[in-house]
Design an enzyme around this catalytic site. Structure first.
Site, PDB file in Angstrom:
ATOM      1  N   HIS A  62      82.231 -14.589  26.481  1.00  0.00           N
ATOM      2  CA  HIS A  62      82.404 -14.557  25.022  1.00  0.00           C
ATOM      3  C   HIS A  62      83.111 -13.258  24.586  1.00  0.00           C
ATOM      4  O   HIS A  62      83.186 -12.972  23.393  1.00  0.00           O
ATOM      5  CB  HIS A  62      80.994 -14.658  24.411  1.00  0.00           C
ATOM      6  CG  HIS A  62      80.934 -14.960  22.952  1.00  0.00           C
ATOM      7  ND1 HIS A  62      80.318 -14.115  22.049  1.00  0.00           N
ATOM      8  CD2 HIS A  62      81.379 -16.011  22.219  1.00  0.00           C
ATOM      9  CE1 HIS A  62      80.382 -14.633  20.832  1.00  0.00           C
ATOM     10  NE2 HIS A  62      81.019 -15.779  20.902  1.00  0.00           N
ATOM     11  N   ASP A 114      70.292   4.118  10.576  1.00  0.00           N
ATOM     12  CA  ASP A 114      70.093   5.449   9.970  1.00  0.00           C
ATOM     13  C   ASP A 114      71.393   6.114   9.534  1.00  0.00           C
ATOM     14  O   ASP A 114      71.440   7.346   9.387  1.00  0.00           O
ATOM     15  CB  ASP A 114      69.351   6.387  10.939  1.00  0.00           C
ATOM     16  CG  ASP A 114      67.901   5.964  11.161  1.00  0.00           C
ATOM     17  OD1 ASP A 114      67.405   5.105  10.395  1.00  0.00           O
ATOM     18  OD2 ASP A 114      67.275   6.477  12.104  1.00  0.00           O
ATOM     19  N   HIS A 162      81.660 -14.013  10.644  1.00  0.00           N
ATOM     20  CA  HIS A 162      81.586 -14.149  12.105  1.00  0.00           C
ATOM     21  C   HIS A 162      81.353 -12.801  12.762  1.00  0.00           C
ATOM     22  O   HIS A 162      81.196 -12.698  13.971  1.00  0.00           O
ATOM     23  CB  HIS A 162      82.902 -14.767  12.607  1.00  0.00           C
ATOM     24  CG  HIS A 162      82.897 -15.167  14.052  1.00  0.00           C
ATOM     25  ND1 HIS A 162      83.490 -14.401  15.035  1.00  0.00           N
ATOM     26  CD2 HIS A 162      82.364 -16.238  14.691  1.00  0.00           C
ATOM     27  CE1 HIS A 162      83.342 -14.997  16.208  1.00  0.00           C
ATOM     28  NE2 HIS A 162      82.660 -16.113  16.021  1.00  0.00           N
ATOM     29  N   LYS A 199      79.812  -9.140  14.042  1.00  0.00           N
ATOM     30  CA  LYS A 199      78.554  -8.809  14.712  1.00  0.00           C
ATOM     31  C   LYS A 199      78.482  -7.292  14.808  1.00  0.00           C
ATOM     32  O   LYS A 199      79.102  -6.691  15.682  1.00  0.00           O
ATOM     33  CB  LYS A 199      78.504  -9.381  16.141  1.00  0.00           C
ATOM     34  CG  LYS A 199      78.778 -10.889  16.235  1.00  0.00           C
ATOM     35  CD  LYS A 199      80.051 -11.152  16.987  1.00  0.00           C
ATOM     36  CE  LYS A 199      80.475 -12.599  17.075  1.00  0.00           C
ATOM     37  NZ  LYS A 199      79.963 -13.582  16.190  1.00  0.00           N
TER      38      LYS A 199
END
Length: 429
Positions: free
Chosen positions: A356, A148, A141, A143
Protein backbone atom coordinates in the site's frame (compact mmCIF):
# COMPACT_ATOMS: atom_id res chain seq x y z
CA UNK A 1 8.05 27.93 12.28
CA UNK A 2 9.34 31.26 11.04
CA UNK A 3 6.60 33.67 11.97
CA UNK A 4 3.89 31.01 11.92
CA UNK A 5 1.00 31.85 14.22
CA UNK A 6 -0.62 29.41 16.58
CA UNK A 7 -4.32 29.59 15.92
CA UNK A 8 -5.69 26.79 18.04
CA UNK A 9 -5.01 25.17 21.35
CA UNK A 10 -3.03 26.68 24.20
CA UNK A 11 -0.44 29.34 23.44
CA UNK A 12 2.99 27.97 22.68
CA UNK A 13 5.49 27.94 25.49
CA UNK A 14 8.26 30.53 25.14
CA UNK A 15 10.54 29.40 22.35
CA UNK A 16 13.69 27.83 23.63
CA UNK A 17 15.90 26.21 21.01
CA UNK A 18 13.99 22.99 20.20
CA UNK A 19 15.57 19.61 20.65
CA UNK A 20 16.89 18.70 17.23
CA UNK A 21 14.26 17.17 14.97
CA UNK A 22 14.39 13.44 14.46
CA UNK A 23 12.81 11.69 11.50
CA UNK A 24 12.29 7.93 11.44
CA UNK A 25 11.11 5.74 8.58
CA UNK A 26 8.41 3.43 9.91
CA UNK A 27 6.72 0.57 8.12
CA UNK A 28 4.26 -2.26 8.48
CA UNK A 29 5.48 -5.57 7.07
CA UNK A 30 2.60 -8.05 6.70
CA UNK A 31 2.78 -11.18 8.84
CA UNK A 32 4.28 -14.08 6.95
CA UNK A 33 6.70 -12.05 4.82
CA UNK A 34 10.27 -13.23 5.22
CA UNK A 35 12.56 -10.62 6.79
CA UNK A 36 15.46 -9.55 4.61
CA UNK A 37 18.70 -11.21 5.52
CA UNK A 38 21.32 -8.86 6.88
CA UNK A 39 19.04 -5.82 7.11
CA UNK A 40 17.91 -4.37 10.39
CA UNK A 41 14.14 -3.90 10.23
CA UNK A 42 12.72 -0.39 10.38
CA UNK A 43 10.55 0.47 13.38
CA UNK A 44 6.99 -0.75 12.95
CA UNK A 45 4.00 1.52 12.44
CA UNK A 46 2.49 -0.05 15.56
CA UNK A 47 5.49 0.79 17.75
CA UNK A 48 5.63 4.34 16.37
CA UNK A 49 1.92 4.90 17.04
CA UNK A 50 2.10 3.34 20.49
CA UNK A 51 5.10 5.53 21.30
CA UNK A 52 3.29 8.66 20.14
CA UNK A 53 0.26 7.81 22.31
CA UNK A 54 2.52 7.12 25.26
CA UNK A 55 4.19 10.54 25.05
CA UNK A 56 0.98 12.52 24.43
CA UNK A 57 0.52 15.06 27.20
CA UNK A 58 -1.75 17.73 25.69
CA UNK A 59 -3.25 16.82 22.36
CA UNK A 60 -3.62 14.18 19.68
CA UNK A 61 -5.11 15.13 16.30
CA UNK A 62 -5.69 12.40 13.70
CA UNK A 63 -6.73 12.96 10.09
CA UNK A 64 -8.09 9.73 8.68
CA UNK A 65 -10.02 8.01 5.91
CA UNK A 66 -11.99 5.45 7.99
CA UNK A 67 -11.66 3.50 11.27
CA UNK A 68 -11.57 -0.31 11.54
CA UNK A 69 -9.19 -1.02 14.42
CA UNK A 70 -10.91 -4.16 15.78
CA UNK A 71 -12.05 -7.60 14.71
CA UNK A 72 -15.61 -6.42 15.36
CA UNK A 73 -15.23 -3.87 12.57
CA UNK A 74 -14.19 -6.44 9.98
CA UNK A 75 -16.25 -9.36 11.35
CA UNK A 76 -13.08 -11.41 11.64
CA UNK A 77 -11.50 -13.52 14.39
CA UNK A 78 -7.94 -12.69 13.50
CA UNK A 79 -5.32 -12.71 16.28
CA UNK A 80 -3.28 -10.10 14.38
CA UNK A 81 -6.04 -7.54 15.02
CA UNK A 82 -4.70 -7.30 18.58
CA UNK A 83 -2.33 -4.48 17.61
CA UNK A 84 -5.16 -2.33 16.25
CA UNK A 85 -7.28 -3.12 19.29
CA UNK A 86 -4.41 -1.99 21.53
CA UNK A 87 -4.08 1.31 19.63
CA UNK A 88 -7.81 1.95 20.00
CA UNK A 89 -7.70 1.11 23.72
CA UNK A 90 -4.81 3.56 24.25
CA UNK A 91 -6.63 6.28 22.32
CA UNK A 92 -9.77 5.77 24.42
CA UNK A 93 -7.73 6.33 27.59
CA UNK A 94 -6.30 9.69 26.52
CA UNK A 95 -9.25 12.01 27.28
CA UNK A 96 -9.40 10.55 30.81
CA UNK A 97 -5.86 11.68 31.45
CA UNK A 98 -6.50 15.17 30.14
CA UNK A 99 -5.30 14.80 26.56
CA UNK A 100 -7.52 16.53 24.00
CA UNK A 101 -8.25 14.10 21.13
CA UNK A 102 -9.65 15.31 17.80
CA UNK A 103 -10.40 13.05 14.86
CA UNK A 104 -11.20 14.30 11.36
CA UNK A 105 -12.56 11.43 9.29
CA UNK A 106 -14.02 11.11 5.82
CA UNK A 107 -17.81 11.17 5.82
CA UNK A 108 -18.60 7.49 6.47
CA UNK A 109 -20.27 5.60 3.66
CA UNK A 110 -23.34 3.52 4.39
CA UNK A 111 -21.27 0.36 4.83
CA UNK A 112 -18.43 1.82 6.92
CA UNK A 113 -18.41 0.62 10.54
CA UNK A 114 -18.82 3.44 13.07
CA UNK A 115 -18.11 1.55 16.32
CA UNK A 116 -14.60 2.97 16.81
CA UNK A 117 -15.72 6.55 16.17
CA UNK A 118 -18.67 6.20 18.57
CA UNK A 119 -16.39 4.74 21.23
CA UNK A 120 -14.01 7.67 20.75
CA UNK A 121 -16.85 10.14 21.20
CA UNK A 122 -18.03 8.34 24.34
CA UNK A 123 -14.48 8.57 25.71
CA UNK A 124 -14.52 12.35 25.32
CA UNK A 125 -12.77 12.69 21.96
CA UNK A 126 -14.12 15.16 19.42
CA UNK A 127 -14.94 13.57 16.05
CA UNK A 128 -15.86 15.45 12.88
CA UNK A 129 -16.86 13.81 9.61
CA UNK A 130 -15.76 15.86 6.62
CA UNK A 131 -18.27 15.66 3.79
CA UNK A 132 -15.79 15.84 0.93
CA UNK A 133 -18.10 14.00 -1.48
CA UNK A 134 -20.32 17.09 -1.27
CA UNK A 135 -17.46 19.62 -1.09
CA UNK A 136 -15.05 18.32 -3.75
CA UNK A 137 -16.49 15.07 -5.11
CA UNK A 138 -13.74 13.08 -3.38
CA UNK A 139 -12.97 11.63 0.06
CA UNK A 140 -10.70 12.51 2.97
CA UNK A 141 -8.01 9.94 2.15
CA UNK A 142 -5.14 11.47 4.11
CA UNK A 143 -3.44 9.66 7.00
CA UNK A 144 -1.56 11.70 9.57
CA UNK A 145 -1.17 12.20 13.32
CA UNK A 146 -0.13 15.25 15.34
CA UNK A 147 0.89 14.94 18.98
CA UNK A 148 1.36 17.86 21.39
CA UNK A 149 2.13 20.18 18.48
CA UNK A 150 5.67 18.74 18.26
CA UNK A 151 5.51 15.15 16.94
CA UNK A 152 3.83 13.76 13.83
CA UNK A 153 3.24 10.70 11.64
CA UNK A 154 2.35 10.82 7.96
CA UNK A 155 2.19 7.87 5.60
CA UNK A 156 0.11 5.20 3.94
CA UNK A 157 -1.31 3.50 7.05
CA UNK A 158 -5.04 3.86 7.70
CA UNK A 159 -6.67 3.64 11.14
CA UNK A 160 -7.15 -0.05 10.46
CA UNK A 161 -5.79 -3.10 12.27
CA UNK A 162 -4.85 -4.54 8.88
CA UNK A 163 -2.53 -1.56 8.32
CA UNK A 164 -0.44 -2.80 11.24
CA UNK A 165 -0.17 -6.52 10.48
CA UNK A 166 -1.72 -7.46 7.12
CA UNK A 167 -0.93 -4.63 4.70
CA UNK A 168 2.49 -3.32 3.70
CA UNK A 169 2.69 0.34 4.74
CA UNK A 170 5.32 3.05 4.83
CA UNK A 171 5.41 6.39 6.59
CA UNK A 172 7.54 8.89 8.47
CA UNK A 173 7.47 9.79 12.15
CA UNK A 174 8.98 13.15 13.06
CA UNK A 175 9.80 13.93 16.68
CA UNK A 176 10.55 17.20 18.50
CA UNK A 177 9.89 19.46 15.56
CA UNK A 178 7.31 22.10 16.39
CA UNK A 179 7.83 23.97 13.11
CA UNK A 180 6.81 20.96 11.02
CA UNK A 181 4.09 19.79 13.40
CA UNK A 182 2.50 23.22 13.55
CA UNK A 183 2.61 23.52 9.77
CA UNK A 184 0.92 20.15 9.27
CA UNK A 185 -1.48 21.33 11.97
CA UNK A 186 -2.73 24.01 9.59
CA UNK A 187 -3.80 21.29 7.16
CA UNK A 188 -5.57 19.52 10.01
CA UNK A 189 -7.33 22.74 11.02
CA UNK A 190 -8.62 23.10 7.47
CA UNK A 191 -10.21 19.64 7.64
CA UNK A 192 -11.55 20.44 11.11
CA UNK A 193 -13.17 23.64 9.86
CA UNK A 194 -14.82 21.69 7.01
CA UNK A 195 -16.21 19.10 9.44
CA UNK A 196 -19.11 21.23 10.66
CA UNK A 197 -22.58 20.83 9.16
CA UNK A 198 -23.12 22.71 5.88
CA UNK A 199 -19.48 23.84 5.78
CA UNK A 200 -18.24 25.42 2.58
CA UNK A 201 -14.68 25.75 1.34
CA UNK A 202 -13.48 29.32 1.93
CA UNK A 203 -11.96 31.09 -1.05
CA UNK A 204 -9.48 32.34 -0.14
CA UNK A 205 -8.72 30.56 3.12
CA UNK A 206 -8.17 32.93 6.07
CA UNK A 207 -4.57 33.98 6.72
CA UNK A 208 -4.08 31.68 9.71
CA UNK A 209 -4.20 28.65 7.40
CA UNK A 210 -1.47 29.96 5.11
CA UNK A 211 2.11 28.74 5.20
CA UNK A 212 5.57 30.07 4.47
CA UNK A 213 6.92 26.56 3.80
CA UNK A 214 6.51 25.23 0.28
CA UNK A 215 8.27 24.06 -2.85
CA UNK A 216 9.92 27.46 -3.37
CA UNK A 217 10.80 28.17 0.28
CA UNK A 218 11.02 24.89 2.21
CA UNK A 219 11.75 24.84 5.93
CA UNK A 220 15.51 24.43 6.34
CA UNK A 221 16.44 22.50 9.44
CA UNK A 222 18.57 19.67 10.75
CA UNK A 223 16.87 16.27 10.71
CA UNK A 224 18.90 13.52 12.37
CA UNK A 225 21.79 16.04 12.47
CA UNK A 226 21.76 16.40 8.68
CA UNK A 227 20.71 19.52 6.78
CA UNK A 228 17.31 19.08 5.14
CA UNK A 229 14.79 21.21 3.28
CA UNK A 230 11.26 20.11 4.08
CA UNK A 231 7.64 20.99 3.34
CA UNK A 232 4.15 19.48 3.29
CA UNK A 233 1.99 19.46 0.19
CA UNK A 234 -1.76 19.01 0.14
CA UNK A 235 -4.58 18.06 -2.22
CA UNK A 236 -7.02 18.83 -3.70
CA UNK A 237 -6.25 22.43 -4.78
CA UNK A 238 -9.36 24.02 -3.18
CA UNK A 239 -8.06 22.87 0.23
CA UNK A 240 -4.68 24.57 -0.26
CA UNK A 241 -4.41 27.88 1.59
CA UNK A 242 -2.00 30.61 0.47
CA UNK A 243 1.57 29.36 0.22
CA UNK A 244 0.66 25.65 0.33
CA UNK A 245 2.15 23.62 -2.53
CA UNK A 246 -0.41 21.43 -4.27
CA UNK A 247 0.40 17.76 -3.94
CA UNK A 248 0.59 17.15 -7.70
CA UNK A 249 3.01 20.08 -8.09
CA UNK A 250 5.17 18.71 -5.27
CA UNK A 251 5.28 15.25 -6.83
CA UNK A 252 6.10 16.59 -10.31
CA UNK A 253 8.81 18.87 -8.95
CA UNK A 254 10.54 15.92 -7.27
CA UNK A 255 10.50 14.08 -10.62
CA UNK A 256 11.73 17.20 -12.45
CA UNK A 257 14.59 17.66 -9.99
CA UNK A 258 15.99 14.18 -10.51
CA UNK A 259 19.10 13.88 -12.64
CA UNK A 260 20.14 10.31 -11.90
CA UNK A 261 17.15 8.19 -10.90
CA UNK A 262 13.51 8.12 -9.85
CA UNK A 263 12.28 5.13 -7.83
CA UNK A 264 8.53 4.90 -7.19
CA UNK A 265 6.55 2.49 -5.01
CA UNK A 266 2.80 2.97 -5.19
CA UNK A 267 -0.19 0.67 -4.82
CA UNK A 268 -2.00 1.89 -7.88
CA UNK A 269 -0.64 3.77 -10.88
CA UNK A 270 -2.98 4.89 -13.64
CA UNK A 271 -2.71 7.79 -16.10
CA UNK A 272 -6.50 8.09 -15.79
CA UNK A 273 -9.11 9.01 -13.25
CA UNK A 274 -10.52 6.03 -11.36
CA UNK A 275 -13.65 7.19 -9.57
CA UNK A 276 -15.08 10.17 -11.44
CA UNK A 277 -17.56 9.40 -14.21
CA UNK A 278 -16.90 9.39 -17.05
CA UNK A 279 -13.35 8.19 -16.45
CA UNK A 280 -10.84 10.49 -18.13
CA UNK A 281 -7.33 10.12 -19.45
CA UNK A 282 -5.03 11.93 -17.01
CA UNK A 283 -1.40 11.77 -18.12
CA UNK A 284 0.13 14.40 -15.81
CA UNK A 285 2.46 12.06 -13.87
CA UNK A 286 3.03 9.49 -16.62
CA UNK A 287 4.07 12.22 -19.05
CA UNK A 288 6.52 13.74 -16.58
CA UNK A 289 8.16 10.38 -15.88
CA UNK A 290 8.57 9.67 -19.62
CA UNK A 291 9.99 13.14 -20.13
CA UNK A 292 12.58 12.58 -17.36
CA UNK A 293 13.64 9.31 -18.98
CA UNK A 294 13.67 10.64 -22.53
CA UNK A 295 15.09 14.14 -22.10
CA UNK A 296 17.42 13.75 -19.12
CA UNK A 297 18.35 10.08 -19.26
CA UNK A 298 16.99 9.48 -15.77
CA UNK A 299 16.69 5.83 -14.68
CA UNK A 300 13.11 5.03 -13.70
CA UNK A 301 12.03 2.05 -11.62
CA UNK A 302 8.38 1.70 -10.68
CA UNK A 303 7.09 -0.89 -8.20
CA UNK A 304 3.30 -1.19 -8.34
CA UNK A 305 1.06 -3.03 -5.91
CA UNK A 306 -0.85 -5.98 -7.24
CA UNK A 307 -3.85 -7.65 -5.60
CA UNK A 308 -7.31 -8.82 -6.45
CA UNK A 309 -8.66 -5.26 -6.34
CA UNK A 310 -6.14 -3.88 -8.87
CA UNK A 311 -7.80 -2.28 -11.90
CA UNK A 312 -7.42 -4.35 -15.05
CA UNK A 313 -6.48 -1.18 -16.97
CA UNK A 314 -3.43 -0.59 -14.76
CA UNK A 315 -1.45 -3.46 -16.29
CA UNK A 316 -1.44 -2.34 -19.95
CA UNK A 317 -0.49 1.19 -18.85
CA UNK A 318 2.39 -0.19 -16.80
CA UNK A 319 3.51 -2.35 -19.72
CA UNK A 320 3.39 0.72 -21.95
CA UNK A 321 5.68 2.59 -19.56
CA UNK A 322 8.08 -0.37 -19.41
CA UNK A 323 8.07 -0.54 -23.23
CA UNK A 324 9.91 2.80 -23.40
CA UNK A 325 13.02 0.71 -22.74
CA UNK A 326 13.00 -1.75 -25.61
CA UNK A 327 16.18 -3.38 -26.89
CA UNK A 328 16.88 -0.64 -29.43
CA UNK A 329 16.80 2.34 -27.07
CA UNK A 330 19.16 3.39 -24.35
CA UNK A 331 16.30 4.36 -22.05
CA UNK A 332 16.42 2.91 -18.57
CA UNK A 333 12.92 2.00 -17.39
CA UNK A 334 11.81 -1.02 -15.40
CA UNK A 335 8.39 -1.79 -13.99
CA UNK A 336 7.73 -4.51 -11.47
CA UNK A 337 4.71 -5.73 -9.51
CA UNK A 338 4.98 -6.41 -5.79
CA UNK A 339 2.92 -9.38 -4.58
CA UNK A 340 2.44 -9.89 -0.87
CA UNK A 341 2.41 -13.65 -0.19
CA UNK A 342 -0.91 -14.89 1.14
CA UNK A 343 -1.92 -18.05 2.94
CA UNK A 344 -5.41 -19.49 2.55
CA UNK A 345 -6.37 -18.03 5.94
CA UNK A 346 -4.92 -14.63 5.11
CA UNK A 347 -6.77 -14.62 1.79
CA UNK A 348 -10.03 -14.56 3.76
CA UNK A 349 -9.16 -11.23 5.41
CA UNK A 350 -10.97 -8.58 3.34
CA UNK A 351 -8.87 -5.84 1.69
CA UNK A 352 -5.52 -7.07 2.98
CA UNK A 353 -2.19 -8.43 1.69
CA UNK A 354 -1.11 -5.61 -0.60
CA UNK A 355 1.83 -3.22 -0.89
CA UNK A 356 0.00 0.00 0.00
CA UNK A 357 3.13 2.26 -0.14
CA UNK A 358 2.89 5.70 -1.78
CA UNK A 359 6.41 7.10 -2.01
CA UNK A 360 9.14 8.17 -4.39
CA UNK A 361 12.86 8.62 -3.87
CA UNK A 362 15.46 10.28 -6.10
CA UNK A 363 19.14 11.02 -5.56
CA UNK A 364 18.03 14.36 -4.09
CA UNK A 365 14.74 13.95 -2.31
CA UNK A 366 12.23 11.71 -0.57
CA UNK A 367 8.48 12.07 -1.18
CA UNK A 368 6.17 10.20 1.21
CA UNK A 369 2.49 10.62 0.39
CA UNK A 370 -0.97 9.36 1.21
CA UNK A 371 -2.35 9.20 -2.35
CA UNK A 372 -2.36 6.60 -5.06
CA UNK A 373 -1.09 7.84 -8.40
CA UNK A 374 -4.22 8.43 -10.43
CA UNK A 375 -6.17 11.54 -11.27
CA UNK A 376 -8.93 11.69 -8.67
CA UNK A 377 -6.47 11.60 -5.80
CA UNK A 378 -4.90 14.88 -6.87
CA UNK A 379 -7.98 16.65 -8.24
CA UNK A 380 -10.77 15.82 -5.75
CA UNK A 381 -9.45 13.79 -2.84
CA UNK A 382 -7.82 15.16 0.31
CA UNK A 383 -4.29 13.88 0.74
CA UNK A 384 -0.96 15.15 1.94
CA UNK A 385 2.72 14.45 1.43
CA UNK A 386 6.02 15.11 3.15
CA UNK A 387 8.86 16.20 0.89
CA UNK A 388 12.37 15.96 2.33
CA UNK A 389 15.28 17.16 0.22
CA UNK A 390 18.60 15.83 1.50
CA UNK A 391 21.00 15.96 -1.40
CA UNK A 392 24.02 15.33 0.85
CA UNK A 393 25.04 11.72 1.38
CA UNK A 394 25.23 9.93 4.69
CA UNK A 395 23.65 6.65 5.64
CA UNK A 396 21.62 8.27 8.39
CA UNK A 397 19.53 10.44 6.11
CA UNK A 398 15.85 9.74 5.67
CA UNK A 399 16.35 9.77 1.90
CA UNK A 400 18.98 7.02 2.18
CA UNK A 401 16.72 4.94 4.41
CA UNK A 402 13.91 5.23 1.90
CA UNK A 403 16.30 4.26 -0.88
CA UNK A 404 17.28 1.19 1.14
CA UNK A 405 13.66 0.12 1.52
CA UNK A 406 13.08 0.50 -2.20
CA UNK A 407 16.19 -1.55 -3.06
CA UNK A 408 15.16 -4.26 -0.59
CA UNK A 409 11.66 -4.57 -2.04
CA UNK A 410 12.74 -4.23 -5.67
CA UNK A 411 15.23 -7.07 -5.31
CA UNK A 412 13.03 -9.25 -3.13
CA UNK A 413 11.35 -12.55 -3.95
CA UNK A 414 8.00 -10.72 -3.93
CA UNK A 415 8.74 -8.51 -6.91
CA UNK A 416 8.09 -9.68 -10.50
CA UNK A 417 8.88 -7.92 -13.76
CA UNK A 418 5.76 -6.63 -15.52
CA UNK A 419 6.97 -8.43 -18.67
CA UNK A 420 7.08 -11.77 -16.84
CA UNK A 421 3.58 -11.52 -15.47
CA UNK A 422 0.57 -12.59 -17.43
CA UNK A 423 -2.49 -10.72 -16.31
CA UNK A 424 -5.89 -12.19 -16.86
CA UNK A 425 -8.60 -9.70 -16.04
CA UNK A 426 -7.25 -8.06 -12.92
CA UNK A 427 -5.68 -11.17 -11.46
CA UNK A 428 -2.07 -11.89 -11.78
CA UNK A 429 -1.28 -15.50 -12.69
Amino acid sequence: GSGSREFSGPPAAPRSPPAPGRIVLVESVPEGMAPSAGRAPNPSTFDAWLGLLGTAARSVDIASFYWTLTNEDTRTHEPSAAQGERILAELLRLPGRGVAVRVAVSAPSAKAPLDDLRALERSGAAVRAVDLPRLTGGVLHTKFWLVDGVHLYVGSANMDWRSLTQVKELGAAVYNCSCLAQDLGKIFEAYWALGVPDASIPAPWPDNYSTAFNMETPLELALNDTAAAVYFSSSPPPLCAAGRTRDLDALLSVIDGAEAFVDVAVMSYLPTTEFSRPERFWPAIDERLRKAVFERGVRLRLLAGCWRHSRASMFPFLKSLAAVADNHTHYDVEVRLFLVPTSAAQARIPFARVNHNKYMVTEKAAYVGTSNWSGDYFERTAGSALVVAQPGGGAGTFRERLQDVFERDWGSQYSVDIGDSSTSGNRIL
